[in-house]
Design a protein around this motif. Structure first.
Motif, short mmCIF file in Angstrom:
data_model
loop_
_atom_site.label_atom_id
_atom_site.label_comp_id
_atom_site.label_asym_id
_atom_site.label_seq_id
_atom_site.Cartn_x
_atom_site.Cartn_y
_atom_site.Cartn_z
N LEU A 1 0.82 -1.21 0.00
CA LEU A 1 0.00 0.00 0.00
C LEU A 1 0.86 1.26 0.00
O LEU A 1 0.35 2.36 0.19
CB LEU A 1 -0.92 0.00 1.23
N GLY A 2 2.15 1.11 -0.23
CA GLY A 2 3.07 2.24 -0.18
C GLY A 2 3.80 2.27 1.14
O GLY A 2 3.61 1.43 2.02
N THR A 3 4.66 3.27 1.30
CA THR A 3 5.40 3.45 2.56
C THR A 3 4.58 4.35 3.47
O THR A 3 4.50 5.56 3.27
CB THR A 3 6.77 4.08 2.29
N ILE A 4 3.94 3.76 4.47
CA ILE A 4 3.03 4.49 5.35
C ILE A 4 3.78 4.97 6.58
O ILE A 4 4.35 4.18 7.33
CB ILE A 4 1.83 3.61 5.75
N LEU A 5 3.78 6.27 6.78
CA LEU A 5 4.41 6.87 7.94
C LEU A 5 3.47 6.92 9.13
O LEU A 5 3.82 6.55 10.24
CB LEU A 5 4.89 8.29 7.60
N ARG A 6 2.26 7.39 8.90
CA ARG A 6 1.26 7.48 9.96
C ARG A 6 -0.12 7.30 9.36
O ARG A 6 -0.37 7.67 8.21
CB ARG A 6 1.28 8.85 10.64
N ALA A 7 -1.02 6.78 10.15
CA ALA A 7 -2.44 6.76 9.82
C ALA A 7 -3.20 7.04 11.11
O ALA A 7 -2.81 6.59 12.19
CB ALA A 7 -2.87 5.42 9.23
N LYS A 8 -4.25 7.80 10.98
CA LYS A 8 -5.02 8.20 12.15
C LYS A 8 -6.48 8.34 11.75
O LYS A 8 -6.78 8.72 10.61
CB LYS A 8 -4.50 9.53 12.69
N GLY A 9 -7.38 8.02 12.67
CA GLY A 9 -8.78 8.15 12.32
C GLY A 9 -9.69 8.22 13.53
O GLY A 9 -9.33 7.80 14.63
N ILE A 10 -10.88 8.75 13.30
CA ILE A 10 -11.96 8.79 14.28
C ILE A 10 -13.20 8.32 13.52
O ILE A 10 -13.64 8.99 12.59
CB ILE A 10 -12.18 10.20 14.84
#
Length: 378
Positions: A319-328
């Protein structure tokens, strides 16, 4: 400077109810003027208002209510001169065109000193249960309100089935692809959250960039320590060793250590393709990182959300190079999940409601289609 907020919406959408909520919960301590446009019909010649007149009423909340019938620009200028309010809320007629109201406000603004007024927001309140019918039967006026809104607030979403709400969102997005859409029932959020969405103060992308300490000059992540002690964490270790730096918000990280190993000749994990044994002064963050923001009204089960985050955290899933993911995001049980993910690790906790489900992913070479399909099914 006087802020001007326009709260439009088709007949019966809930404009007055929203304004009352904002006055009670978000505008406390401000000197307010509420302007109601009871101008009725749009003239055949395209004129916005006729027959000037201003009726002033003191309201119990302490704000001033003005019912304008006539030349809107002249009347608005008089209100600004006479009352010098902190904020003016304009509630146009339910059958008026939002574009006309915006044009009138900007026309007044041009005649005043540069810092005198600011068009703060143009909000459209839409009854989610009638979206399809109104678009079909009153497209010219209804769609104009949707197309020119900087924020869209959906009313009566609490009793709607998720698929019906999703259809409404898709129809709105055909006419306005950028505006934040508030889908959470109003009783579950307060006026300050709605105002933050109107003023676009709560950007997940901005939060993630700040938390990850992405340097705007070099585009790299700078090390910082966080304490971490309360929440459950899920790790993905490779070759028996965790080699990722972990970033978290608002909590201490005491239970385990994480190390980011740099070796001569090793490529930068940000995806820029450069070695770590020389400086990167020629990078800008926008050249290295991309961000993907998503909004959704989908209600997740905890198992479903864990499955999604497991895949995002798994480096084997491309899915690519993911640095951060955040969600509500909302849960099936009526609660809200807050999640935070860094390479190889994620956490899920329960927290307060947001104006709609929001997800943001930051990284390099991101597979946007794959991430959207994974999180929101499209």
């Amino acid at each position: 400077m006087t802020k001007i907020d326009i709260v439009s919406g088709f007949l019966g959408a809930g404009k007055t109810t929203l304004i009352k909520k904002l006055i009670q919960e978000a505008f406390e301590g401000e000197k307010l003027v509420l302007i109601e446009n009871e101008f009725g019909e749009i003239g055949i010649d395209g004129g916005f208002l006729k027959d000037s007149g201003i009726n002033i009423t003191e309201m119990n909340s302490g704000c001033i209510c003005c019912s304008l019938v006539g030349d809107f620009g002249t009347a608005l200028g008089e209100v600004l001169e006479k009352y010098s309010p902190d904020r003016i809320i304009i509630e146009p007629s339910g059958v008026g065109k939002l574009s006309d109201v915006i044009k009138a406000v900007l026309g007044v603004k041009e005649k005043l000193p540069e810092e005198a007024v600011k068009l703060n927001s143009s909000v459209t309140v839409a009854d989610a249960s009638k979206c399809k019918m109104y678009m079909k039967n009153f497209g010219e006026f209804y769609n104009n309100q949707i197309e020119h809104a900087s924020t869209i607030v959906l009313s009566r979403t609490g009793a709607m089935k998720e698929d019906k709400l999703q259809t409404c969102l898709e129809m709105i997005r055909e006419h306005n692809a950028e505006a934040p859409i508030i889908t959470t029932p109003w009783e579950e959020i307060d006026g300050k959250q709605i105002l933050a969405a109107m003023e676009k103060e709560n950007s997940l992308e901005k939060e993630l960039m700040q938390e990850a300490e992405v340097c705007p000059e070099c585009g790299h992540v700078h090390h910082h320590d966080h304490d971490h002690e309360e929440h459950e964490h899920h790790h993905h270790d490779h070759d028996g060793e965790c080699c990722h730096e972990h970033h978290h918000e608002d909590h201490d990280h005491k239970e385990h250590e994480h190390h980011h190993h740099h070796h001569d000749g090793e490529e930068c994990s940000c995806g820029c393709g450069h070695d770590h044994d020389h400086d990167h002064h020629h990078h800008h963050a926008d050249d290295v990182f991309t961000s993907i923001g998503m909004e959704t009204a989908h209600k997740y089960s905890e198992t479903e959300l864990k499955d999604i985050l497991e895949k995002v955290a798994d480096e084997e899933v491309k899915l690519g190079t993911i640095l951060r993911a955040k969600g509500i995001v909302p849960s099936e049980e009526g609660e809200w999940f807050h999640f935070d993910l860094v390479p190889g690790e994620y956490e899920i906790r329960r927290g307060s409601a947001d104006y709609t489900g929001r997800i943001c992913v930051i990284g390099a070479g991101l597979e946007e289609a794959g991430l959207r399909e994974l999180f929101i099914g499209k």
